[in-house]
Design a protein around this motif. Sequence first.
Motif, PDB file in Angstrom:
ATOM      1  N   THR A  67       0.833  -1.206   0.000  1.00 13.19           N
ATOM      2  CA  THR A  67       0.000   0.000   0.000  1.00 13.19           C
ATOM      3  C   THR A  67       0.865   1.253   0.000  1.00 13.19           C
ATOM      4  OG1 THR A  67      -0.247  -0.205   2.414  1.00 13.19           O
ATOM      5  CG2 THR A  67      -2.031  -1.056   1.044  1.00 13.19           C
ATOM      6  N   ALA A  68       2.032   1.180   0.652  1.00 15.23           N
ATOM      7  CA  ALA A  68       2.964   2.309   0.580  1.00 15.23           C
ATOM      8  C   ALA A  68       3.433   2.507  -0.857  1.00 15.23           C
ATOM      9  CB  ALA A  68       4.157   2.074   1.505  1.00 15.23           C
TER      10      ALA A  68
ATOM     11  N   LEU B 273      -0.821   5.874   4.937  1.00 14.07           N
ATOM     12  CA  LEU B 273      -0.508   7.053   5.757  1.00 14.07           C
ATOM     13  C   LEU B 273       0.962   7.427   5.642  1.00 14.07           C
ATOM     14  CD1 LEU B 273      -2.586   6.275   8.979  1.00 14.07           C
ATOM     15  CD2 LEU B 273      -3.083   8.031   7.259  1.00 14.07           C
ATOM     16  N   LEU B 274       1.829   6.435   5.638  1.00 10.20           N
ATOM     17  CA  LEU B 274       3.254   6.709   5.493  1.00 10.20           C
ATOM     18  C   LEU B 274       3.546   7.361   4.143  1.00 10.20           C
ATOM     19  CD1 LEU B 274       4.672   3.416   7.026  1.00 10.20           C
ATOM     20  CD2 LEU B 274       4.959   5.702   7.981  1.00 10.20           C
TER      21      LEU B 274
ATOM     22  N   ALA C  19       0.642   6.846  11.295  1.00 12.39           N
ATOM     23  CA  ALA C  19       0.656   5.404  11.056  1.00 12.39           C
ATOM     24  C   ALA C  19       0.866   4.639  12.353  1.00 12.39           C
ATOM     25  CB  ALA C  19       1.749   5.058  10.049  1.00 12.39           C
ATOM     26  N   LEU C  20       1.747   5.153  13.209  1.00 14.40           N
ATOM     27  CA  LEU C  20       2.020   4.509  14.492  1.00 14.40           C
ATOM     28  C   LEU C  20       0.764   4.496  15.369  1.00 14.40           C
ATOM     29  CD1 LEU C  20       5.348   5.034  16.399  1.00 14.40           C
ATOM     30  CD2 LEU C  20       3.232   4.554  17.610  1.00 14.40           C
TER      31      LEU C  20
ATOM     32  N   VAL D 216      -7.003   6.813   1.663  1.00 10.71           N
ATOM     33  CA  VAL D 216      -6.850   6.069   2.910  1.00 10.71           C
ATOM     34  C   VAL D 216      -8.140   5.316   3.231  1.00 10.71           C
ATOM     35  CG1 VAL D 216      -6.490   6.267   5.405  1.00 10.71           C
ATOM     36  CG2 VAL D 216      -5.083   7.614   3.843  1.00 10.71           C
ATOM     37  N   GLU D 217      -9.281   5.961   3.002  1.00  8.99           N
ATOM     38  CA  GLU D 217     -10.567   5.321   3.263  1.00  8.99           C
ATOM     39  C   GLU D 217     -10.774   4.108   2.361  1.00  8.99           C
ATOM     40  OE1 GLU D 217     -15.365   6.436   3.341  1.00  8.99           O
ATOM     41  OE2 GLU D 217     -13.848   8.010   3.073  1.00  8.99           O
ATOM     42  N   GLN D 218     -10.378   4.221   1.096  1.00 12.03           N
ATOM     43  CA  GLN D 218     -10.517   3.086   0.176  1.00 12.03           C
ATOM     44  C   GLN D 218      -9.605   1.936   0.578  1.00 12.03           C
ATOM     45  OE1 GLN D 218      -9.699   5.693  -3.241  1.00 12.03           O
ATOM     46  NE2 GLN D 218     -11.580   4.940  -4.196  1.00 12.03           N
TER      47      GLN D 218
END
Length: 287
Positions: A46-47, A186-187, A131-132, A195-197
């Motif tokens: 995803t990143a 997020l990173l 992200a953390l 992000v929602e998807q």
Amino acid sequence: MQAARVEGYLATCLAGRGIPPRLQSAMEYSLLAGGKRLRPVLCLSTAGMTGLDPMSVMPFAAAIELIHTYSLIHDDLPAMDDDDLRRGRPSNHRQFDEATAILAGDGLLTDAFDLMASVGGGIPAGHVLAALREVSSAAGSSGMVGGQALDMDYTGRDDIDLAALRTMHAMKTGALIRCSCVAGALLGGAPASAVEQVAGYGAAIGAAFQIVDDILDETGDEAQLGKPVGSDVEQGKVTYPSLLGIERSRALAQEQADIAVTCLADFEGEDADFLRALAQYIVDRVS
């Protein structure tokens, strides 16, 4: 390829940290016992899908595997699921002892946050913090730990319905899978809509993964699974097959995989294609 890179990083990530030898042996015994490395691969992919070099987030992605491994060590303890076998080998408390297994899990969980905080590569500190926070929430009392508490509470009961089962597994299994996806986005500084998807994708494959796990506990091969088959029934666990039967459970898993693919409709590239294929693999897997 990503899984092999994760494996290589995990082999060295505990070295030189001043861990007492027996404790390090116990931590590495479970951490390096193999597995799909699904969660770190999701974070890396995803990143990459959001334009970030996946290798720049490797410490963060691998840290999620440390958290997952800690949860397996503790789940196997006599006070929890009381399993003697994990990934084809004696579970940690059988190979060492209960106290060492508890401390190995504690060490993996805590060291994971050190690894996550060590991410560099020019990634803004605000992205790392977001992200953390996502991972800590998913791993904590309102996520994985809370789900395990519900699982213990539900064991042996006959009044648990499908809605309660879905909620429990969304916490126990789904939360860490979902956050692995979200953390990568997020990173990478993805916009809120992306992000929602990605979160929708993670939630759906998390559900599919657990449904298939429940099915395999009844129909799988112990040699392929690396753990005993039939333990859910023996322990009185509430599962998807126990409520819906095998065939309806398979259909529900496929439905969740299809939802996951739909969530990624707006994404292009190799990482997005891999994640779409992964959704179907999760349904078709035999271990």
